[in-house]
Write a protein that holds these residues in place. Structure first.
Motif, PDB file in Angstrom:
ATOM      1  N   ALA A  65     -31.542   0.639  -2.154  1.00 41.81           N
ATOM      2  CA  ALA A  65     -30.434   1.170  -2.967  1.00 41.81           C
ATOM      3  C   ALA A  65     -30.969   1.828  -4.222  1.00 41.81           C
ATOM      4  O   ALA A  65     -31.980   1.390  -4.790  1.00 41.81           O
ATOM      5  CB  ALA A  65     -29.488   0.039  -3.366  1.00 41.81           C
ATOM      6  N   ILE A  66     -30.284   2.905  -4.617  1.00 46.21           N
ATOM      7  CA  ILE A  66     -30.551   3.530  -5.922  1.00 46.21           C
ATOM      8  C   ILE A  66     -29.198   3.701  -6.615  1.00 46.21           C
ATOM      9  O   ILE A  66     -28.170   3.780  -5.939  1.00 46.21           O
ATOM     10  CB  ILE A  66     -31.259   4.902  -5.790  1.00 46.21           C
ATOM     11  CG1 ILE A  66     -30.457   5.846  -4.893  1.00 46.21           C
ATOM     12  CG2 ILE A  66     -32.680   4.729  -5.278  1.00 46.21           C
ATOM     13  CD1 ILE A  66     -30.958   7.273  -4.903  1.00 46.21           C
ATOM     14  N   SER A  67     -29.217   3.763  -7.937  1.00 47.83           N
ATOM     15  CA  SER A  67     -27.983   3.964  -8.691  1.00 47.83           C
ATOM     16  C   SER A  67     -28.126   5.252  -9.497  1.00 47.83           C
ATOM     17  O   SER A  67     -29.075   5.403 -10.265  1.00 47.83           O
ATOM     18  CB  SER A  67     -27.761   2.760  -9.615  1.00 47.83           C
ATOM     19  OG  SER A  67     -26.635   2.989 -10.438  1.00 47.83           O
ATOM     20  N   VAL A  68     -27.200   6.185  -9.276  1.00 48.54           N
ATOM     21  CA  VAL A  68     -27.311   7.513  -9.897  1.00 48.54           C
ATOM     22  C   VAL A  68     -26.073   7.794 -10.749  1.00 48.54           C
ATOM     23  O   VAL A  68     -24.932   7.622 -10.273  1.00 48.54           O
ATOM     24  CB  VAL A  68     -27.485   8.609  -8.811  1.00 48.54           C
ATOM     25  CG1 VAL A  68     -27.561   9.995  -9.448  1.00 48.54           C
ATOM     26  CG2 VAL A  68     -28.722   8.335  -7.962  1.00 48.54           C
ATOM     27  N   GLY A  69     -26.292   8.233 -11.972  1.00 48.60           N
ATOM     28  CA  GLY A  69     -25.197   8.548 -12.899  1.00 48.60           C
ATOM     29  C   GLY A  69     -24.368   9.722 -12.388  1.00 48.60           C
ATOM     30  O   GLY A  69     -24.906  10.661 -11.799  1.00 48.60           O
ATOM     31  N   GLU A  70     -23.045   9.659 -12.670  1.00 48.96           N
ATOM     32  CA  GLU A  70     -22.154  10.712 -12.154  1.00 48.96           C
ATOM     33  C   GLU A  70     -22.427  12.078 -12.773  1.00 48.96           C
ATOM     34  O   GLU A  70     -22.037  13.099 -12.216  1.00 48.96           O
ATOM     35  CB  GLU A  70     -20.682  10.316 -12.372  1.00 48.96           C
ATOM     36  CG  GLU A  70     -20.328  10.180 -13.849  1.00 48.96           C
ATOM     37  CD  GLU A  70     -18.959   9.579 -14.093  1.00 48.96           C
ATOM     38  OE1 GLU A  70     -18.293   9.179 -13.125  1.00 48.96           O
ATOM     39  OE2 GLU A  70     -18.570   9.504 -15.283  1.00 48.96           O
ATOM     40  N   ASN A  71     -23.111  12.098 -13.934  1.00 51.64           N
ATOM     41  CA  ASN A  71     -23.406  13.391 -14.568  1.00 51.64           C
ATOM     42  C   ASN A  71     -24.742  13.986 -14.142  1.00 51.64           C
ATOM     43  O   ASN A  71     -25.048  15.124 -14.498  1.00 51.64           O
ATOM     44  CB  ASN A  71     -23.385  13.255 -16.095  1.00 51.64           C
ATOM     45  CG  ASN A  71     -21.999  12.922 -16.592  1.00 51.64           C
ATOM     46  OD1 ASN A  71     -21.011  13.399 -16.028  1.00 51.64           O
ATOM     47  ND2 ASN A  71     -21.907  12.079 -17.615  1.00 51.64           N
ATOM     48  N   ALA A  72     -25.516  13.231 -13.400  1.00 49.57           N
ATOM     49  CA  ALA A  72     -26.824  13.756 -12.954  1.00 49.57           C
ATOM     50  C   ALA A  72     -26.596  14.766 -11.830  1.00 49.57           C
ATOM     51  O   ALA A  72     -25.735  14.575 -10.975  1.00 49.57           O
ATOM     52  CB  ALA A  72     -27.705  12.609 -12.465  1.00 49.57           C
ATOM     53  N   ARG A  73     -27.402  15.824 -11.859  1.00 47.28           N
ATOM     54  CA  ARG A  73     -27.323  16.795 -10.760  1.00 47.28           C
ATOM     55  C   ARG A  73     -27.623  16.131  -9.419  1.00 47.28           C
ATOM     56  O   ARG A  73     -27.076  16.504  -8.388  1.00 47.28           O
ATOM     57  CB  ARG A  73     -28.368  17.890 -10.974  1.00 47.28           C
ATOM     58  CG  ARG A  73     -27.906  18.991 -11.868  1.00 47.28           C
ATOM     59  CD  ARG A  73     -29.032  19.981 -11.942  1.00 47.28           C
ATOM     60  NE  ARG A  73     -29.415  20.140 -13.318  1.00 47.28           N
ATOM     61  CZ  ARG A  73     -29.192  21.255 -13.995  1.00 47.28           C
ATOM     62  NH1 ARG A  73     -28.646  22.282 -13.420  1.00 47.28           N
ATOM     63  NH2 ARG A  73     -29.546  21.340 -15.252  1.00 47.28           N
ATOM     64  N   MET A  74     -28.540  15.162  -9.477  1.00 51.77           N
ATOM     65  CA  MET A  74     -28.952  14.480  -8.246  1.00 51.77           C
ATOM     66  C   MET A  74     -27.771  13.848  -7.512  1.00 51.77           C
ATOM     67  O   MET A  74     -27.771  13.725  -6.292  1.00 51.77           O
ATOM     68  CB  MET A  74     -30.003  13.418  -8.601  1.00 51.77           C
ATOM     69  CG  MET A  74     -30.587  12.712  -7.429  1.00 51.77           C
ATOM     70  SD  MET A  74     -31.315  13.845  -6.225  1.00 51.77           S
ATOM     71  CE  MET A  74     -32.960  14.035  -6.857  1.00 51.77           C
ATOM     72  N   PHE A  75     -26.768  13.462  -8.271  1.00 54.32           N
ATOM     73  CA  PHE A  75     -25.568  12.816  -7.716  1.00 54.32           C
ATOM     74  C   PHE A  75     -24.973  13.663  -6.572  1.00 54.32           C
ATOM     75  O   PHE A  75     -24.784  13.187  -5.458  1.00 54.32           O
ATOM     76  CB  PHE A  75     -24.568  12.632  -8.867  1.00 54.32           C
ATOM     77  CG  PHE A  75     -23.225  12.129  -8.471  1.00 54.32           C
ATOM     78  CD1 PHE A  75     -23.027  10.799  -8.139  1.00 54.32           C
ATOM     79  CD2 PHE A  75     -22.139  12.991  -8.434  1.00 54.32           C
ATOM     80  CE1 PHE A  75     -21.767  10.328  -7.780  1.00 54.32           C
ATOM     81  CE2 PHE A  75     -20.879  12.537  -8.078  1.00 54.32           C
ATOM     82  CZ  PHE A  75     -20.702  11.207  -7.750  1.00 54.32           C
ATOM     83  N   GLN A  76     -24.705  14.943  -6.861  1.00 53.39           N
ATOM     84  CA  GLN A  76     -24.107  15.816  -5.843  1.00 53.39           C
ATOM     85  C   GLN A  76     -25.122  16.206  -4.779  1.00 53.39           C
ATOM     86  O   GLN A  76     -24.787  16.344  -3.604  1.00 53.39           O
ATOM     87  CB  GLN A  76     -23.498  17.068  -6.508  1.00 53.39           C
ATOM     88  CG  GLN A  76     -22.560  17.849  -5.597  1.00 53.39           C
ATOM     89  CD  GLN A  76     -21.397  17.002  -5.057  1.00 53.39           C
ATOM     90  OE1 GLN A  76     -20.740  16.267  -5.795  1.00 53.39           O
ATOM     91  NE2 GLN A  76     -21.159  17.056  -3.739  1.00 53.39           N
ATOM     92  N   TYR A  77     -26.391  16.362  -5.208  1.00 54.34           N
ATOM     93  CA  TYR A  77     -27.415  16.755  -4.234  1.00 54.34           C
ATOM     94  C   TYR A  77     -27.552  15.712  -3.123  1.00 54.34           C
ATOM     95  O   TYR A  77     -27.697  16.056  -1.954  1.00 54.34           O
ATOM     96  CB  TYR A  77     -28.773  16.955  -4.931  1.00 54.34           C
ATOM     97  CG  TYR A  77     -28.838  18.151  -5.843  1.00 54.34           C
ATOM     98  CD1 TYR A  77     -28.019  19.260  -5.653  1.00 54.34           C
ATOM     99  CD2 TYR A  77     -29.738  18.199  -6.907  1.00 54.34           C
ATOM    100  CE1 TYR A  77     -28.084  20.360  -6.486  1.00 54.34           C
ATOM    101  CE2 TYR A  77     -29.820  19.298  -7.747  1.00 54.34           C
ATOM    102  CZ  TYR A  77     -28.985  20.375  -7.541  1.00 54.34           C
ATOM    103  OH  TYR A  77     -29.060  21.466  -8.377  1.00 54.34           O
TER     104      TYR A  77
END
Ligand code: FAD
Length: 163
Positions: free
Chosen positions: A54-66
């Motif tokens: 598991a990883i946790s990604v902030g909603e504002n990071a570009r990686m989120f949508q990628y």
């Protein structure tokens, strides 16, 4: 030790969480033949059978949508000599340098990482302002190096802790 009351101060919370020493990873993925990387220490192993991480990604990071679009990602666990890579993929360097990627299991990975785990997106869970992405492991690479550590807002090495 400070006792946290009902009004949890943001800084106190951050500092307390920062006292949990971790390794450092760079999450990589590819969208429309463009490689994108993001530094992350919110990473954990979840299950052995099936193999899940598991990883946790902030909603504002570009990686989120990628990750949502690519539906796959690699976790590159950094070695002690890769602090620059960590800083670059956290947007902390004034002058960025060229990063050498290679391809493994259809994903871009960082050469010379301590370990690499490639994943297909298994599931995702919104948790406040972050999303937890669970990855189904498709490949693992491991080398013999020391890890880069992150503790109390600073990069550290195992060597330093043993002295
Ligand atoms: P951007 O801000 O667009 O990219 C990040 C940086 O990577 C930019 O400087 C960009 O130029 C560079 N970069 C991207 N792709 C390439 C490429 N192909 N070649 C060369 N350079 C490239 N955030 C979380 O959400 N979860 C975490 O677990 C987490 N842990 C962190 C741990 C540490 C130790 C640090 C320092 C930061 C952490 N962050 C975490 C914060 C996160 O790394 C930054 O907020 C990051 O900038 C967000 O990335 P982004 O996807 O918005 O991409």
């Amino acid at each position: 030790m400070q006792i946290v009351g009902q009004e949890v101060d943001d800084r106190l919370f951050r500092n307390a969480m920062g006292s949990f020493t971790t390794g450092v990873t760079v999450i990589t993925t590819e969208i429309a033949e463009e490689v994108h990387g993001m530094t992350a220490n919110a990473f954990m192993s979840i299950s052995l059978n099936p193999r899940l991480v598991a990883i946790s990604v902030g909603e504002n990071a570009r990686m989120f949508q990628y990750i949502k679009d690519a539906k796959k990602f690699a976790v590159n666990i950094l070695s002690s000599d890769q602090q620059k890579e960590s800083m670059q993929f956290a947007g902390q360097l004034k002058e960025e340098h060229e990063i050498a990627f290679s391809t493994y299991k259809g994903l871009p990975i960082i050469e010379d990482a301590l370990a690499v785990v490639t994943c297909e997106l298994h599931s995702e869970y919104v948790a406040g302002d972050h999303t937890i992405f669970i990855g189904h492991v498709t490949g693992v690479k491991l080398s013999q190096k020391d890890p880069l550590l992150f503790s109390q807002g600073k990069y550290r090495e195992l060597k330093e802790l043993q002295e």
